[in-house]
Design a protein around this motif. Structure first.
Motif, PDB file in Angstrom:
ATOM      1  N   ALA A 233       0.856  -1.179   0.000  1.00  0.00           N
ATOM      2  CA  ALA A 233       0.000   0.000   0.000  1.00  0.00           C
ATOM      3  C   ALA A 233       0.894   1.231   0.000  1.00  0.00           C
ATOM      4  CB  ALA A 233      -0.903   0.000   1.225  1.00  0.00           C
ATOM      5  N   TYR A 234       0.632   2.145  -0.938  1.00  0.00           N
ATOM      6  CA  TYR A 234       1.449   3.345  -1.073  1.00  0.00           C
ATOM      7  C   TYR A 234       0.570   4.575  -1.240  1.00  0.00           C
ATOM      8  CZ  TYR A 234       5.577   0.454  -1.988  1.00  0.00           C
ATOM      9  OH  TYR A 234       6.607  -0.439  -1.890  1.00  0.00           O
ATOM     10  N   PHE A 235       0.971   5.655  -0.585  1.00  0.00           N
ATOM     11  CA  PHE A 235       0.397   6.959  -0.860  1.00  0.00           C
ATOM     12  C   PHE A 235       1.152   7.532  -2.057  1.00  0.00           C
ATOM     13  CE2 PHE A 235      -0.440   6.378   3.646  1.00  0.00           C
ATOM     14  CZ  PHE A 235      -1.783   6.720   3.719  1.00  0.00           C
ATOM     15  N   VAL A 236       0.418   8.079  -3.012  1.00  0.00           N
ATOM     16  CA  VAL A 236       1.037   8.688  -4.189  1.00  0.00           C
ATOM     17  C   VAL A 236       0.388  10.042  -4.428  1.00  0.00           C
ATOM     18  CG1 VAL A 236       1.563   6.456  -5.261  1.00  0.00           C
ATOM     19  CG2 VAL A 236      -0.560   7.651  -5.853  1.00  0.00           C
ATOM     20  N   ASP A 237       1.081  10.864  -5.171  1.00  0.00           N
ATOM     21  CA  ASP A 237       0.528  12.142  -5.591  1.00  0.00           C
ATOM     22  C   ASP A 237      -0.616  11.844  -6.560  1.00  0.00           C
ATOM     23  OD1 ASP A 237       0.113  14.567  -7.208  1.00  0.00           O
ATOM     24  OD2 ASP A 237       1.925  15.300  -6.211  1.00  0.00           O
ATOM     25  N   ALA A 238      -1.743  12.471  -6.369  1.00  0.00           N
ATOM     26  CA  ALA A 238      -2.912  12.226  -7.224  1.00  0.00           C
ATOM     27  C   ALA A 238      -2.606  12.488  -8.695  1.00  0.00           C
ATOM     28  CB  ALA A 238      -4.087  13.075  -6.760  1.00  0.00           C
ATOM     29  N   ARG A 239      -1.625  13.339  -8.963  1.00  0.00           N
ATOM     30  CA  ARG A 239      -1.271  13.628 -10.357  1.00  0.00           C
ATOM     31  C   ARG A 239      -0.618  12.430 -11.032  1.00  0.00           C
ATOM     32  NH1 ARG A 239       1.825  19.079  -8.902  1.00  0.00           N
ATOM     33  NH2 ARG A 239       2.570  17.572  -7.395  1.00  0.00           N
ATOM     34  N   ASP A 240      -0.163  11.434 -10.257  1.00  0.00           N
ATOM     35  CA  ASP A 240       0.464  10.239 -10.819  1.00  0.00           C
ATOM     36  C   ASP A 240      -0.533   9.095 -11.043  1.00  0.00           C
ATOM     37  OD1 ASP A 240       2.977  11.444 -10.819  1.00  0.00           O
ATOM     38  OD2 ASP A 240       3.353  10.835  -8.742  1.00  0.00           O
ATOM     39  N   ARG A 241      -1.775   9.306 -10.665  1.00  0.00           N
ATOM     40  CA  ARG A 241      -2.796   8.254 -10.754  1.00  0.00           C
ATOM     41  C   ARG A 241      -2.953   7.726 -12.172  1.00  0.00           C
ATOM     42  NH1 ARG A 241      -7.955   6.988 -11.828  1.00  0.00           N
ATOM     43  NH2 ARG A 241      -9.246   5.975 -10.235  1.00  0.00           N
ATOM     44  N   ALA A 242      -3.109   8.627 -13.126  1.00  0.00           N
ATOM     45  CA  ALA A 242      -3.351   8.203 -14.512  1.00  0.00           C
ATOM     46  C   ALA A 242      -2.191   7.379 -15.057  1.00  0.00           C
ATOM     47  CB  ALA A 242      -3.612   9.417 -15.395  1.00  0.00           C
ATOM     48  N   ALA A 243      -0.954   7.767 -14.751  1.00  0.00           N
ATOM     49  CA  ALA A 243       0.209   7.014 -15.232  1.00  0.00           C
ATOM     50  C   ALA A 243       0.238   5.614 -14.619  1.00  0.00           C
ATOM     51  CB  ALA A 243       1.500   7.763 -14.902  1.00  0.00           C
ATOM     52  N   LEU A 244      -0.142   5.498 -13.357  1.00  0.00           N
ATOM     53  CA  LEU A 244      -0.194   4.180 -12.717  1.00  0.00           C
ATOM     54  C   LEU A 244      -1.246   3.294 -13.377  1.00  0.00           C
ATOM     55  CD1 LEU A 244       0.184   5.360  -9.041  1.00  0.00           C
ATOM     56  CD2 LEU A 244       1.714   3.750 -10.205  1.00  0.00           C
TER      57      LEU A 244
ATOM     58  N   VAL B 199       2.600 -12.707  -7.642  1.00  0.00           N
ATOM     59  CA  VAL B 199       1.565 -11.863  -8.241  1.00  0.00           C
ATOM     60  C   VAL B 199       1.569 -10.498  -7.549  1.00  0.00           C
ATOM     61  CG1 VAL B 199      -0.912 -11.599  -8.645  1.00  0.00           C
ATOM     62  CG2 VAL B 199       0.137 -13.865  -8.782  1.00  0.00           C
ATOM     63  N   PRO B 200       1.793  -9.426  -8.293  1.00  0.00           N
ATOM     64  CA  PRO B 200       1.779  -8.096  -7.684  1.00  0.00           C
ATOM     65  C   PRO B 200       0.359  -7.664  -7.287  1.00  0.00           C
ATOM     66  CG  PRO B 200       2.894  -8.067  -9.819  1.00  0.00           C
ATOM     67  CD  PRO B 200       2.203  -9.382  -9.699  1.00  0.00           C
ATOM     68  N   PHE B 201       0.234  -7.147  -6.080  1.00  0.00           N
ATOM     69  CA  PHE B 201      -1.012  -6.544  -5.598  1.00  0.00           C
ATOM     70  C   PHE B 201      -0.638  -5.179  -5.032  1.00  0.00           C
ATOM     71  CE2 PHE B 201      -3.855  -5.309  -2.184  1.00  0.00           C
ATOM     72  CZ  PHE B 201      -5.101  -5.440  -2.776  1.00  0.00           C
ATOM     73  N   TRP B 202      -1.057  -4.158  -5.734  1.00  0.00           N
ATOM     74  CA  TRP B 202      -0.768  -2.786  -5.342  1.00  0.00           C
ATOM     75  C   TRP B 202      -2.038  -2.113  -4.854  1.00  0.00           C
ATOM     76  CZ3 TRP B 202       4.140  -0.760  -5.640  1.00  0.00           C
ATOM     77  CH2 TRP B 202       5.068  -1.514  -6.351  1.00  0.00           C
ATOM     78  N   ALA B 203      -1.951  -1.475  -3.710  1.00  0.00           N
ATOM     79  CA  ALA B 203      -3.020  -0.617  -3.210  1.00  0.00           C
ATOM     80  C   ALA B 203      -2.461   0.794  -3.218  1.00  0.00           C
ATOM     81  CB  ALA B 203      -3.435  -1.028  -1.815  1.00  0.00           C
ATOM     82  N   VAL B 204      -3.065   1.649  -3.988  1.00  0.00           N
ATOM     83  CA  VAL B 204      -2.557   3.010  -4.175  1.00  0.00           C
ATOM     84  C   VAL B 204      -3.576   3.996  -3.635  1.00  0.00           C
ATOM     85  CG1 VAL B 204      -1.858   4.694  -5.914  1.00  0.00           C
ATOM     86  CG2 VAL B 204      -1.191   2.289  -6.161  1.00  0.00           C
ATOM     87  N   LEU B 205      -3.069   4.903  -2.805  1.00  0.00           N
ATOM     88  CA  LEU B 205      -3.917   5.909  -2.171  1.00  0.00           C
ATOM     89  C   LEU B 205      -3.485   7.287  -2.669  1.00  0.00           C
ATOM     90  CD1 LEU B 205      -3.031   3.560   0.200  1.00  0.00           C
ATOM     91  CD2 LEU B 205      -5.091   4.623   1.119  1.00  0.00           C
ATOM     92  N   PRO B 206      -4.134   7.762  -3.743  1.00  0.00           N
ATOM     93  CA  PRO B 206      -3.750   9.068  -4.301  1.00  0.00           C
ATOM     94  C   PRO B 206      -4.170  10.207  -3.366  1.00  0.00           C
ATOM     95  CG  PRO B 206      -5.003   7.758  -5.887  1.00  0.00           C
ATOM     96  CD  PRO B 206      -5.142   7.105  -4.553  1.00  0.00           C
ATOM     97  N   LEU B 207      -3.226  11.101  -3.104  1.00  0.00           N
ATOM     98  CA  LEU B 207      -3.494  12.270  -2.282  1.00  0.00           C
ATOM     99  C   LEU B 207      -3.216  13.521  -3.090  1.00  0.00           C
ATOM    100  CD1 LEU B 207      -1.739  11.195   1.037  1.00  0.00           C
ATOM    101  CD2 LEU B 207      -4.175  11.133   0.534  1.00  0.00           C
ATOM    102  N   ALA B 208      -4.043  14.542  -2.876  1.00  0.00           N
ATOM    103  CA  ALA B 208      -3.810  15.825  -3.549  1.00  0.00           C
ATOM    104  C   ALA B 208      -2.520  16.420  -3.017  1.00  0.00           C
ATOM    105  CB  ALA B 208      -4.980  16.768  -3.299  1.00  0.00           C
ATOM    106  N   SER B 209      -1.716  16.937  -3.910  1.00  0.00           N
ATOM    107  CA  SER B 209      -0.471  17.557  -3.467  1.00  0.00           C
ATOM    108  C   SER B 209      -0.775  18.905  -2.839  1.00  0.00           C
ATOM    109  CB  SER B 209       0.492  17.701  -4.642  1.00  0.00           C
ATOM    110  OG  SER B 209       0.006  18.659  -5.546  1.00  0.00           O
ATOM    111  N   PRO B 210       0.017  19.321  -1.874  1.00  0.00           N
ATOM    112  CA  PRO B 210      -0.240  20.582  -1.197  1.00  0.00           C
ATOM    113  C   PRO B 210      -0.192  21.800  -2.111  1.00  0.00           C
ATOM    114  CG  PRO B 210       1.581  19.379  -0.130  1.00  0.00           C
ATOM    115  CD  PRO B 210       1.167  18.620  -1.348  1.00  0.00           C
ATOM    116  N   ASP B 211       0.575  21.701  -3.195  1.00  0.00           N
ATOM    117  CA  ASP B 211       0.695  22.831  -4.100  1.00  0.00           C
ATOM    118  C   ASP B 211      -0.293  22.791  -5.266  1.00  0.00           C
ATOM    119  OD1 ASP B 211       2.017  20.618  -5.155  1.00  0.00           O
ATOM    120  OD2 ASP B 211       3.490  21.817  -6.224  1.00  0.00           O
ATOM    121  N   ALA B 212      -1.221  21.809  -5.232  1.00  0.00           N
ATOM    122  CA  ALA B 212      -2.172  21.675  -6.340  1.00  0.00           C
ATOM    123  C   ALA B 212      -3.309  22.666  -6.206  1.00  0.00           C
ATOM    124  CB  ALA B 212      -2.736  20.269  -6.403  1.00  0.00           C
TER     125      ALA B 212
END
Length: 140
Positions: A18-29, A127-140
């Motif tokens: 499980a990873y927190f990611v920048d919401a702007r990276d969601r589409a690329a993932l 088998v890869p299992f990814w849980a991604v938690l997109p967060l809005a960046s503070p500068d967005a």
């Protein structure tokens, strides 16, 4: 355009968790996971202010079979199985999780533990299992 390194990362089951990611990276993932033929699912947690709503959203996103027990043990069991969604890997997006994280920190911590446990269980089978938690960046 798909970042080759991102695809290689997603394909590596030993790195999945499980990873927190920048919401702007969601589409690329999502694009990279789709290129790998992963099963991609998104749970919208915007209105999931408690454990029951959280479990409902995840169960709906991953199309859990009927009889899902709607408790932490059932979530752990279901995430560790996923046999009804046969795929070479999984990407679960948990969108809009910030409010839940603030409103129910203990439940949120339990969720993260279960997601990491599911990733380890799947990694044991390669088998890869990814849980991604997109967060809005503070500068967005």
């Amino acid at each position: 355009m798909i970042d080759v390194e991102l695809g290689a990362l997603l394909a590596d089951a030993s790195q999945a968790a499980a990873y927190f990611v920048d919401a702007r990276d969601r589409a690329a993932l999502v694009e990279a996971a789709n290129a790998l033929d992963f099963h991609v699912a998104a749970a919208n947690l915007e209105n999931a202010g408690d454990k029951a709503a959280l479990l409902r959203e995840i169960a709906a996103a991953l199309e859990f079979p009927g009889g899902f027990g709607a408790n932490w043990d059932a979530l752990a069991d279901s995430l560790g199985d996923l046999s009804w969604l046969s795929a070479p890997g999984y990407l679960l997006l948990l969108d809009h999780c910030a409010d839940l994280r603030e409103a129910a920190p203990a439940d949120f911590a339990t969720l993260l533990e279960i997601l990491d446990e599911a990733a380890r269980a799947h990694a044991g089978q390669g088998v890869p299992f990814w849980a991604v938690l997109p967060l809005a960046s503070p500068d967005a």
